[in-house]
Design a protein around this motif. Sequence first.
Motif: not given
Length: 744
Positions: A86-102
């Motif tokens: 869902n991250g590496w293999m999805r182009i334009g993923t917004g995963t990081k935008g949903k999680n602003p902190a590690s």
Amino acid sequence: MSEAIVKVPSPPDNLIEEGELAFSIESRLIRELGERLVREPEVALLELVKNSYDADARTCEIRLRGNDAILIRDDGHGMTLAEFRNGWMRIGTGTKGKNPASRRFGRPITGEKGIGRFAVRYLGYRLELTSVAHDPARGKTTRLTAQFDWREFDRQEDLGRVTVPYQLAEVNEATAPGTSLLISELRPVVDDIDWKALRTGSMGVVSPIRSLLENPSGDDDEDPGFALVSNEGDQDIDIAMRLLDHYFLRSKVLFEDDRLELTVFRQGQEEPYLVIKEEMNSLLGRLSADIRFFPRREGLFADAGFDGRKAYGWVRDNHGVKVFDRAFQVRPYGMEGDDWLDLAKDNATNHRKPRSQVMTRHYPMTKEVEGAPKLNWMLRLPANLQLIGVVQVSGTRESDGGEEGLIAAADREGFLVNAASEQLYQIVRTAVEAIAFADREITLREADRRAEEELKHLRAETRAAIAQIDADQTLSKEHRNRLIEVLSDAQERTERQQAGSREKEQQLEIMSLLGVVAGFMTHEFGVALAELREARKELLALAKDDPRFAQNAEALEGHIETLRSFVQYSRAYVEGTRTPSDKPYKAAPRFRHVAETFGKYASKRQIEVVVDVEADVIAARVPPSLYDGIAQNLYSNALKALSRSRTKDRRIVFRAWNEGGRHTMQVSDTGEGIPEPIRPLVFDPLFTTTDRRNPDPLGSGIGLGLALVRRGAAAFGGKADLVDPPPGFSTCVEVQLPGVTDDE
């Protein structure tokens, strides 16, 4: 309300097929996005460094393997299969935008929408990805491996048809998590990686705060910092600490069990430069502080492996002395615009007295030091923008049942004002003032060291100059002895300065004082001129009855003209005008007028004065009084040189011309000349080769003439220098000034 009626068109009679279609994406989009989003190998690697930082890695290692592979490896939390899908293999993923902190250390996320995969594509044609992670959904620790052949993406027309083979295996729970990217079949762009640029770019992904904080509890969730190990063999060092270790001065404080210990270190030295120890009643419990000073000093980041300008920018972005209560930052201490230590206030007002009671006890400031800008160490107080530091305390909690100590305000903005918060201010202010004290001491010692080196150099130069003059048989014995005496006097003045005198400062003070005196004299002489003109009129009136007064009137007219020229010359310096002449004037008449000033003096000594200036040469764009004053100064110097000379060829020549927008004036003479060892000194204030005991009106001087000539020329963007004299002459002084342009 009536319902909208949608009419569906009837299928045509010749319908062959109907259905639904989705967009297809051509595989070359991967290549094109990679080329557009990433254009430098350092940028590509930086995106992968960001991914490691976002994965809570402690270390990211980048190594070249031979000539055809790069390994990027970190010890972050890794990727599960679901995260990979869902991250590496999805182009334009917004995963990081949903999680602003590690997820573990709470680091601000730095990566952007999966650019990392395009960075990999930019660097090489093949990728082997390996990632170990704990998969909570499976309750297992897994190792994921995947193989990418980016050229296969280029060959396929539809991106959805390209598949990436992968394997997922269970591994022992003790296996360390992390991700490695082995990029092979490298593209030519990798050949010239700038590792320094990579480290410089990595500054932006880290904050210095966690690097400075202590972690006495050993809590694993405390951010341990982030290290970048590159192919240049760098040590495993936190990027922030790499920068922070290039401080100029560092102040460390430990205050516990009623004992205060403060140490100040210079960068690169293990032994402390300054130590303060004191016992006092603590109202704070335990306090520790680490404050680092980054002034703009030459070479501060010289060997850091970073771009110095960007390093200073990083310091500016992260500046402030911040307070942490049990590892949580207390606002607003050290935040943007906060001046809780009164540093901005004191710098703005040039506050001269220490606020720290500890510094007052250990380093009391005398009235003499307080009033001396060179010695007052409070005038070296660091600015907020030059400091990065943390202070760690343990505030009082409600459960402690007390009202003393550091108590958080109700709005959680700082601590309540009480004796404990005042002690916090005092201790931290002591740490900063100690930096100021050490900085002043270091500056003074460096100045003494440079002065000693200059003195040694000057001694050697003086000995060589005296030997050279003593061996010059073209000079008369009297002239040699006088020049040797001049050099010895200059050496003696420098020796006195080194012994503690303020010779050079006194020279500047004398110059300033002479300016005041000159201003007074100019005013008084102006009044005297008016009186003299009236006296001349009266003499001329008396001469009608007694011709003897006519001779007195004529003599007085010569004195009036000389005094008028002096007043004009002095006014040009006193008023400090920088306004060029608004009307052009010719040079030749100015020189002839100057030559006439001491015409009788020159004629009496059989000195020929020649004005070799074309009639149409326009003078420099400076006030006429200043132009005349420069010419007169050079003229009087030439007359003095010839009055001492025994040569039979006694000539002075004025030359002037315009060329390339510059006006050049030269005054040459056939006098005794200036020996090479003396030449560098002749423009120094108060330096003179004339005998001040000489009663000749032009045979004495205090050494200001050429200094004023150079200063006057410089005020208008010009310059004054000794140049090689024309054939047959011994000395030539050249002054260049702004001249007329072609359209004037």
